[in-house]
Design a protein around this motif. Sequence first.
Motif, PDB file in Angstrom:
ATOM      1  N   ASP A 584       0.886  -1.154  -0.068  1.00  0.00           N
ATOM      2  CA  ASP A 584       0.040  -0.036  -0.159  1.00  0.00           C
ATOM      3  C   ASP A 584       0.723   1.363  -0.054  1.00  0.00           C
ATOM      4  OD1 ASP A 584      -2.476  -1.570   0.244  1.00  0.00           O
ATOM      5  OD2 ASP A 584      -1.440  -2.043   2.280  1.00  0.00           O
ATOM      6  N   PRO A 585       0.704   2.161  -1.169  1.00  0.00           N
ATOM      7  CA  PRO A 585       1.541   3.318  -1.172  1.00  0.00           C
ATOM      8  C   PRO A 585       0.904   4.157   0.019  1.00  0.00           C
ATOM      9  CG  PRO A 585      -0.045   3.282  -2.948  1.00  0.00           C
ATOM     10  CD  PRO A 585      -0.131   1.932  -2.101  1.00  0.00           C
ATOM     11  N   ALA A 586       2.044   4.998   0.352  1.00  0.00           N
ATOM     12  CA  ALA A 586       1.681   6.232   1.418  1.00  0.00           C
ATOM     13  C   ALA A 586       1.694   7.371   0.411  1.00  0.00           C
ATOM     14  CB  ALA A 586       2.480   6.142   2.470  1.00  0.00           C
ATOM     15  N   LEU A 587       2.244   8.421   0.879  1.00  0.00           N
ATOM     16  CA  LEU A 587       2.341   9.495   0.259  1.00  0.00           C
ATOM     17  C   LEU A 587       3.803   9.481  -0.422  1.00  0.00           C
ATOM     18  CD1 LEU A 587       1.349  11.963   2.746  1.00  0.00           C
ATOM     19  CD2 LEU A 587       0.064  11.409   0.748  1.00  0.00           C
ATOM     20  N   PRO A 588       4.428  10.285  -1.275  1.00  0.00           N
ATOM     21  CA  PRO A 588       3.611  11.273  -2.039  1.00  0.00           C
ATOM     22  C   PRO A 588       2.613  10.679  -3.028  1.00  0.00           C
ATOM     23  CG  PRO A 588       5.533  11.366  -3.099  1.00  0.00           C
ATOM     24  CD  PRO A 588       5.696  10.396  -2.023  1.00  0.00           C
ATOM     25  N   PHE A 589       1.803  11.438  -3.765  1.00  0.00           N
ATOM     26  CA  PHE A 589       1.073  11.342  -4.981  1.00  0.00           C
ATOM     27  C   PHE A 589       1.827  11.593  -5.897  1.00  0.00           C
ATOM     28  CE2 PHE A 589      -2.395  12.109  -1.861  1.00  0.00           C
ATOM     29  CZ  PHE A 589      -3.230  11.008  -2.220  1.00  0.00           C
ATOM     30  N   VAL A 590       2.013  10.412  -7.014  1.00  0.00           N
ATOM     31  CA  VAL A 590       2.990  10.629  -7.988  1.00  0.00           C
ATOM     32  C   VAL A 590       2.128  10.364  -9.370  1.00  0.00           C
ATOM     33  CG1 VAL A 590       4.869   9.483  -9.177  1.00  0.00           C
ATOM     34  CG2 VAL A 590       4.715   9.513  -6.593  1.00  0.00           C
ATOM     35  N   ARG A 591       2.191  11.365 -10.073  1.00  0.00           N
ATOM     36  CA  ARG A 591       1.676  11.056 -11.573  1.00  0.00           C
ATOM     37  C   ARG A 591       2.880  11.293 -12.612  1.00  0.00           C
ATOM     38  NH1 ARG A 591      -2.503  16.316 -12.441  1.00  0.00           N
ATOM     39  NH2 ARG A 591      -1.092  17.776 -12.086  1.00  0.00           N
ATOM     40  N   LEU A 592       2.472  10.895 -13.714  1.00  0.00           N
ATOM     41  CA  LEU A 592       3.284  11.233 -14.830  1.00  0.00           C
ATOM     42  C   LEU A 592       3.082  12.538 -15.502  1.00  0.00           C
ATOM     43  CD1 LEU A 592       5.252   9.394 -16.485  1.00  0.00           C
ATOM     44  CD2 LEU A 592       3.356   8.667 -17.880  1.00  0.00           C
ATOM     45  N   LEU A 653       9.834  12.667 -16.749  1.00  0.00           N
ATOM     46  CA  LEU A 653       9.113  13.721 -15.644  1.00  0.00           C
ATOM     47  C   LEU A 653       8.301  13.366 -14.967  1.00  0.00           C
ATOM     48  CD1 LEU A 653       9.754  17.200 -17.805  1.00  0.00           C
ATOM     49  CD2 LEU A 653      11.119  15.695 -15.921  1.00  0.00           C
ATOM     50  N   VAL A 654       8.081  13.194 -13.572  1.00  0.00           N
ATOM     51  CA  VAL A 654       7.021  12.852 -12.945  1.00  0.00           C
ATOM     52  C   VAL A 654       6.722  14.185 -11.966  1.00  0.00           C
ATOM     53  CG1 VAL A 654       7.440  10.393 -12.898  1.00  0.00           C
ATOM     54  CG2 VAL A 654       8.327  11.789 -11.095  1.00  0.00           C
ATOM     55  N   GLU A 655       5.485  14.246 -11.591  1.00  0.00           N
ATOM     56  CA  GLU A 655       5.071  15.531 -10.665  1.00  0.00           C
ATOM     57  C   GLU A 655       4.833  14.604  -9.440  1.00  0.00           C
ATOM     58  OE1 GLU A 655       1.897  17.653 -11.748  1.00  0.00           O
ATOM     59  OE2 GLU A 655       2.280  19.368 -10.631  1.00  0.00           O
ATOM     60  N   LEU A 656       5.285  15.204  -8.082  1.00  0.00           N
ATOM     61  CA  LEU A 656       4.931  14.638  -7.010  1.00  0.00           C
ATOM     62  C   LEU A 656       4.114  15.649  -6.072  1.00  0.00           C
ATOM     63  CD1 LEU A 656       8.649  13.605  -5.775  1.00  0.00           C
ATOM     64  CD2 LEU A 656       6.790  12.288  -7.035  1.00  0.00           C
ATOM     65  N   ALA A 657       3.078  15.392  -5.303  1.00  0.00           N
ATOM     66  CA  ALA A 657       2.321  16.227  -4.645  1.00  0.00           C
ATOM     67  C   ALA A 657       2.445  15.764  -3.017  1.00  0.00           C
ATOM     68  CB  ALA A 657       0.921  16.175  -5.300  1.00  0.00           C
ATOM     69  N   ASN A 658       2.498  16.749  -2.352  1.00  0.00           N
ATOM     70  CA  ASN A 658       2.428  16.381  -0.643  1.00  0.00           C
ATOM     71  C   ASN A 658       1.004  17.270  -0.235  1.00  0.00           C
ATOM     72  OD1 ASN A 658       2.361  15.995   2.120  1.00  0.00           O
ATOM     73  ND2 ASN A 658       4.139  17.282   2.160  1.00  0.00           N
ATOM     74  N   PRO A 659      -0.067  16.788  -0.113  1.00  0.00           N
ATOM     75  CA  PRO A 659      -1.055  17.503   0.226  1.00  0.00           C
ATOM     76  C   PRO A 659      -1.237  17.693   1.727  1.00  0.00           C
ATOM     77  CG  PRO A 659      -2.002  15.217  -0.436  1.00  0.00           C
ATOM     78  CD  PRO A 659      -0.384  15.365  -0.483  1.00  0.00           C
ATOM     79  N   CYS A 660      -0.344  17.160   2.549  1.00  0.00           N
ATOM     80  CA  CYS A 660      -0.502  17.105   3.941  1.00  0.00           C
ATOM     81  C   CYS A 660       0.422  18.291   4.561  1.00  0.00           C
ATOM     82  CB  CYS A 660       0.061  15.728   4.443  1.00  0.00           C
ATOM     83  SG  CYS A 660      -0.980  14.422   3.932  1.00  0.00           S
ATOM     84  N   GLY A 661      -0.022  18.395   5.898  1.00  0.00           N
ATOM     85  CA  GLY A 661       0.757  19.561   6.688  1.00  0.00           C
ATOM     86  C   GLY A 661       2.019  19.163   7.146  1.00  0.00           C
ATOM     87  N   PHE A 662       2.694  18.405   6.548  1.00  0.00           N
ATOM     88  CA  PHE A 662       4.045  18.141   7.301  1.00  0.00           C
ATOM     89  C   PHE A 662       4.851  18.046   6.185  1.00  0.00           C
ATOM     90  CE2 PHE A 662       1.583  14.190   7.228  1.00  0.00           C
ATOM     91  CZ  PHE A 662       2.305  13.484   6.225  1.00  0.00           C
ATOM     92  N   ASP A 663       6.334  18.302   6.263  1.00  0.00           N
ATOM     93  CA  ASP A 663       7.386  18.331   5.476  1.00  0.00           C
ATOM     94  C   ASP A 663       7.538  16.618   5.231  1.00  0.00           C
ATOM     95  OD1 ASP A 663       8.093  20.508   4.843  1.00  0.00           O
ATOM     96  OD2 ASP A 663       9.601  20.823   6.472  1.00  0.00           O
ATOM     97  N   LEU A 664       7.536  16.221   3.703  1.00  0.00           N
ATOM     98  CA  LEU A 664       7.589  15.121   3.604  1.00  0.00           C
ATOM     99  C   LEU A 664       9.028  14.865   2.725  1.00  0.00           C
ATOM    100  CD1 LEU A 664       6.232  12.324   2.790  1.00  0.00           C
ATOM    101  CD2 LEU A 664       5.538  13.071   0.754  1.00  0.00           C
ATOM    102  N   LEU A 665       9.689  13.918   3.551  1.00  0.00           N
ATOM    103  CA  LEU A 665      10.984  13.394   3.166  1.00  0.00           C
ATOM    104  C   LEU A 665      11.007  12.076   2.263  1.00  0.00           C
ATOM    105  CD1 LEU A 665      14.122  13.680   2.599  1.00  0.00           C
ATOM    106  CD2 LEU A 665      14.255  12.608   4.897  1.00  0.00           C
ATOM    107  N   VAL A 666      11.058  12.275   0.867  1.00  0.00           N
ATOM    108  CA  VAL A 666      11.127  11.024   0.100  1.00  0.00           C
ATOM    109  C   VAL A 666      12.654  10.768   0.086  1.00  0.00           C
ATOM    110  CG1 VAL A 666      10.728   9.932  -2.214  1.00  0.00           C
ATOM    111  CG2 VAL A 666       9.099  11.891  -1.201  1.00  0.00           C
ATOM    112  N   ASN A 667      12.920   9.610   0.763  1.00  0.00           N
ATOM    113  CA  ASN A 667      14.005   9.004   0.797  1.00  0.00           C
ATOM    114  C   ASN A 667      14.929   8.758  -0.695  1.00  0.00           C
ATOM    115  OD1 ASN A 667      12.732   8.192   3.184  1.00  0.00           O
ATOM    116  ND2 ASN A 667      14.561   8.182   4.159  1.00  0.00           N
ATOM    117  N   SER A 668      14.144   7.992  -1.326  1.00  0.00           N
ATOM    118  CA  SER A 668      14.348   7.886  -2.621  1.00  0.00           C
ATOM    119  C   SER A 668      13.246   7.619  -3.586  1.00  0.00           C
ATOM    120  CB  SER A 668      15.398   6.888  -2.841  1.00  0.00           C
ATOM    121  OG  SER A 668      14.620   5.631  -2.602  1.00  0.00           O
ATOM    122  N   ILE A 669      13.095   7.930  -4.762  1.00  0.00           N
ATOM    123  CA  ILE A 669      12.388   7.745  -5.833  1.00  0.00           C
ATOM    124  C   ILE A 669      12.876   7.166  -6.939  1.00  0.00           C
ATOM    125  CG2 ILE A 669      11.764  10.219  -5.912  1.00  0.00           C
ATOM    126  CD1 ILE A 669       9.028   9.489  -6.905  1.00  0.00           C
TER     127      ILE A 669
END
Lengths: 1257, 143, 194
Positions: A584-592, A653-669
């Motif tokens: 189950d994916p968590a954040l962020p939302f990833v779209r092409l 190119l992909v677009e990431l979105a973090n709709p939540c109220g905290f800093d989202l650290l994506v360790n690697s994508i």
Amino acid sequence: MSKTLTSLASILLLSLCVSAFDKGFSSCNCEIEGFFGNRSNVEVKNNTLDCVNYPSVHLRLLLSAVLFPATATMEPDVSIDTSSIIRIAVLPIGTIHLHLFRKYAGMLGRHHKIELSTITSFYTEHQKSPFSQQPWESGSLKFKFIVGGSPPSPWEDFQSNRKIHGVIGICHCPSSPDLDSVVEQFAAACKGYSSSLVQRCFAFSPGDTQLADGNNKGNKLVLFPPADQRTQEIHLQTMMQDIAASLLMDFEKWVLQAESGGTILKTPLDSQASLSSEEVIKAKKRRLGRAQKTIGDYCLLAGSPVDANAHYSTALELARLTGDYFWYAGALEGGVCALLMDKAVQRDPIIEEEVKYRYNSVILHYRKSFIQDNAQRVSPLSFELEATLKLARFLCRRELAKEVVELLTSAADGAKSLIDASDRLILYVEIARLYGTLGYHRKAAFFSRQVAQLYLQQENSLAAISAMQVLALTTKAYRVQSRASIPKNAVYNDIGPSTADGGKMHHHLVVSLFESQWSTLQMVVLKEILLSAVRAGDPLAAWSAAARLLRSYYPLITPSGQNGLASALNNSAERLPSGTHCADPALPFVRLHSFPLHPSQMDIIKRNHGREDWWAGSAPSGPFIYTPFSKGDSVNSSKQELVWVVGEPVQVLVELANPCGFDLLVNSIYLSVHSGNFDAFPISVTLPPNSSKVISLSGIPTKVGPVNIPGCLVHCFGVITEHFFKDVDNLLLGAAQGLVISDPFRCCGSGKLKTTTVPNITVVPSLPLLVSHIVGGDGAVILYEGEIRDLWISVANAGTVPVEQAHISLSGKNQDSVISIGYEALKSALPLKPGAEVTIPVTLKAWQLGLVDLDNIASKSTSVKATRPLKDASSPMLLIHYAGPVENHGESPESVNALPPGRRLVTPLNICVLQGLSFVKARLLSMEIPAHVGEITENALDGVSADNSSDSSRHAADRLVKIDPYRGSWGLRFLELELSNPTNVVFEVGVSVQLENGSIEDNCSEFDYPKTRIDRDYTARVLIPLEHFKLPVLDGSFLVTNSRSNGDGGKSASFSEKNKKAELNASIKNLISKIKVRWLSGRNSSGELHIKDATQAALQTSVMDVLLPDPLTFSFRLVKDGLEEVEKKDTPSKGPVLAHDMTPMEVLVRNNTKDSISMSLSITCRDVAGENCIEGTNSAVLWSGALSGMKVDVPPLEEIKHSFCLYFLVPGEYTLLAAAVIDDPNEILRARARSSSPDEPIFCRGPPYHVRVDGTL
Amino acid sequence: MSSTACFMIISRNDIPIYEAEVGTAPKKEEAAHQHQFILHAALDVVQDLAWTTSAMFLKAIDRFNDLVVSVYVTAGHILLIFVTHTRLMLLHDSRNDDGIKSFFQDVHELYIKILLNPLYLPGSRVTSSHFDTKVRALARKYL
Amino acid sequence: MIGVGKIKQYTNVLDKPLSKGRQEVSLSGFAYLFSELVQYNQTQVDNIGELEKRLEDAGYAVGVRVLELLCHREKGNRRETRLLGILSFVHSTVWKVLFGKVADSLEKGTEHEDEYMISEKELLVNRFISVPKDMGSFNCGAFVAGVVRGVLDNAGFPAVVTAHFVPVDGQQRPRTTILIKFAEEVLRREARLG
């Protein structure tokens, strides 16, 4: 207690799984009783964690290794025929590993039904069997193996099937060598089961010594010599038949003594108080009935329904008489069981009705038997509910859904009045199971959740684990299931009938795909799962629950709640091994976002076997490498083809979105590629709250073949998850339909992006890769307008494959400015090995600056760096299409047949054209130069080329402006070019004219005028005489067209006239093209001025005068007496004219037209003052011969002589003029003379001739 | 006597398009959850029952503990589902059946008006605040 | 705006009482509107199939609403649970309200169990429409088909509905037949309900 609860989870799990998979219940009966003895609890506890990590039915069973508590009255999985099943406890003896024990128990499980016919050999009739009606051929004994055993139930007397009638010990000899101790342990274990009639201890795979001394250990110990599966099976079966037989005999014994002896049967219902007198009497009265009922039970167990029925009916009678409702109901139940056993055929409607009727009364009587005084301690309610469940299970079919639902609803009502929590639990479990089989999954889920809540009510991990597992089952109904639980193929197949209606199917599709519709419920369920997972110490489950919660419902969660979830994710991640995957994916939302197209240096062209010139048509048209149109359709085309090359890095190119109220650290994508021929490079990124960001993910294709990129792998919150583009697309679709809580990208302020589909990407074997640079000048080539310059483009093969074909073409604007390309240089260099380099010469000719460019120049020259290149849009591009070898020495077979594609290298020749020597204007000047009679030429010369100093050019000049007395109109015309030099260098301008004279050899010989030097910021004029462009004949044609163009005749031009005009224009063109103005700049660059159109404009008006000769040409000459003009001609400059001397002269009149002209010729002579010296008062000149009004006729293209003599009285300068008035001139002449009115006379005059008259010596 | 009741409109594909907690009882979060869970579970019963009668109002089709579920199935199989306290029902049984029925009918009419709005996509959430206020007013009037 | 008679202005559509459905609209007005609909959709598609699909969807949206409205207004809040019931509802009630007349005929398909046909000699939407040759079998009745599908689908009878021209001998204009093919689940349920 907690143990109990846990134990039930497994039942529910199994049953729901079963019902979900629509299996029958019988199939898993023997499996469900997977309860181990106390001693295995230890193992359970330390197995907990990995069990949860790898959930499977068996391990769940293992989890639930506990006993039923004595308090629990109700039993799971009850059905009508439960009361005909013999219970046998299966106990592990000695030290035996769990999985072995399970294996043996499983073997036992297959023998849960023993035909009576098979046990006759073991059966010996000691005395008259009480089971007179026993169906020896059809009947059978049913067993239920209670693995781990269970303590005696207080209701054993009431329902004999609750007794444990047999004990089977299982021991694994290698692990427990001492058989004696085994026997002791077994005996000890059997102590617990006083009710057991048969005890056996199965010892598997004994050693020889054990075999040897095993046989004298009495019949309780049964050794299973090591053998293959089948023999062991058979051995076991015979053992079971033996057990069955001995059980049967024991039953007979029991029944016989029960009939005779008087044991008082009690249930907890009967008051435990010391038996007062009437109690005793009551009990005595009821004793017989109860005995009969119990005997009936035994008959059932012994598999003889008919006997059972007989006993039950008597029991019913007695019970009714004594008002013993409880036992009455029990007897009724037994009766029904007997009925069903007897009538093996199940679904007979009559029987069904009968069963329904009887059971309703069963329920009724159980209710009746409710006794107030001990209600809080014990009540028959659980039996009533059991009966309800039994009936429900019996009826459980889709057709009877209504009745079943009613039964189950009433059962559920009973729940709250149940005393024992575990009873309630079992009740809910059963209800859930039944709803499950009914296909009411939402109902099932509801009651499962009730169960889970009961579990959660107590604080211990085992219960929590069970709760978690139960909740996991409800997720499907609530549409919050974890991806892990969804089979890969059946992800989106729950769209249902909505696919039938196409129009709104889209809509339905979205609906069914997007899950947060029942958001309230779903959030609750997920929260409960999270809670239970945390409590159960299952970090992965907790993580996935939190992830689902956060991802789907972030809009409904307060920022603090979001932070809480984030920390929950991190906490559970800490307890997980690093690199754990979660479905189950968590954040962020990833779209092409997009696939960036190939850089123009390396884009790929398909080539096909058929055409040799595969590049044709592939060259981009227009100034852009990719026209906006092609770009457009590349975006919105549903499936776009994309070609990647092995070993050349690409990016997406992909677009990431973090709709939540905290800093989202994506360790690697990084891109997740399932085709496995792609190395993706992970990057790490941080997304601030409520933000979205477009990042480019890169990677290198490694193997030939198709690549599919379903999504990205994201390592975030310490767990690796796969984010599919499809999901987000559906989400956005839902957002568009207004079905989704919110669009994560929109609420992050990211623009609306049309969903880009992943194109079909194919990887081709590595291709050559050309890189080019312009030798010397790195950037722009700076040229003056019209400058001609060679430059060298060096092309190197940076790839790993030699270039075998190459083709150069041009594109873009100003292609004509490229004069020549060294094709052969490239051709000769082929094949171009990797690393090899070739230089291609290219000759450029700078184009003329348009107005815009001029403005640019102006603005630039004002700015500091005037030599900055203009926009490349204006400069041409060099396209090199190239390809590797046709057959790649196949690293992969499938790519051999396909021709590897070619490539295109686009080298923009960015030329910066500076304004050079600029052409201001061109004018046509005409002047009259008087000629001397006699030394005409000399004088003429001085007149014309005064600026000509060099002697060398004299002769040429003479040729250029020689006076041909026959044609010599002295009206010379000059083309004046005004040039200015705005640059900061000196220009030298040279004009050259192509001449052709009549003679062939020096045809189109060039004559260069002396150079004109133009300093910076100066302007200069250059004169170009336009002599000897005259046509030999005054031909009517031009004039006709001319007159037409004058427009006096409105007739449309006929064809002939058209092409005459064409001729005219042609001749003008060629006249103009003969004039070339070359320049040489101070920076020793040379070029040529484009002045054609300018000159044409200048000449256009008077082109007639330039081109056409006069109709008549006049000239004078002296005639020395006695000499021919011939030699006269030889010595043109001879003997001056003397005064007081008769000077014979002649005037020559030439007719340049095609038809004879008759005219009246007249000659006048003027002196310096311009007085007419012939007529008038003081005539200084005497003459002989006709001087005026003489009528002459000149045949076409001929000339006539008219001789006369002059006698000069006074020496000095005189001017001779010849003039003629043409009689009845034709149209041509008029046109030439531009006379408008036909009657106006046409007057021609020759050029003036000077005569110097010397005085007499 | 405090009455709690939860009213929902469920679209054809079993998705709530409107939900309201009506009733005089003080709002309790978990109570609302419970109500929704019960309604969600009741859908299973409805989907079978709806085909057995052509009436739109199906009273008390399901119950859990003392909560009773009544349903009003429109022609388009939009469910107006309703769960109330039995006690309240028991107190004035017959009359309140009519109350619920007429409540359903009025809400149905409101829903039709919403549906007739061409800008409303059938099956999507009903977000009109007017609708909400009107529904609550009806609830006060009839329940 | 030009008030015809006295139009009461309502602040919200919810306050407005449901129309009684008595008043009729001018045929030419409808024809104009419909032609606009067809023309617009024609610009949006590149083949006949898509065009019919779009018209059908437009009709579907009508059908959804018509079903709810009519069951409430005309049928006094009775649902149709049986196949024939819903068909006759479409054939009579819906047709009457939409086109002012009952459909010409409602027949059961001869070869297939699950096929029903509603035929109309002169379908209202087709009255002013003649389909050019190059558009082949295109039929603007797709709109009406969509209406029917909308009604059936939302009443719980999912079906595939298509409109066809059927030539009638003796007349130059063919009649329009609306072919209804029910999904098998519907038939199964019918069988269960008996």
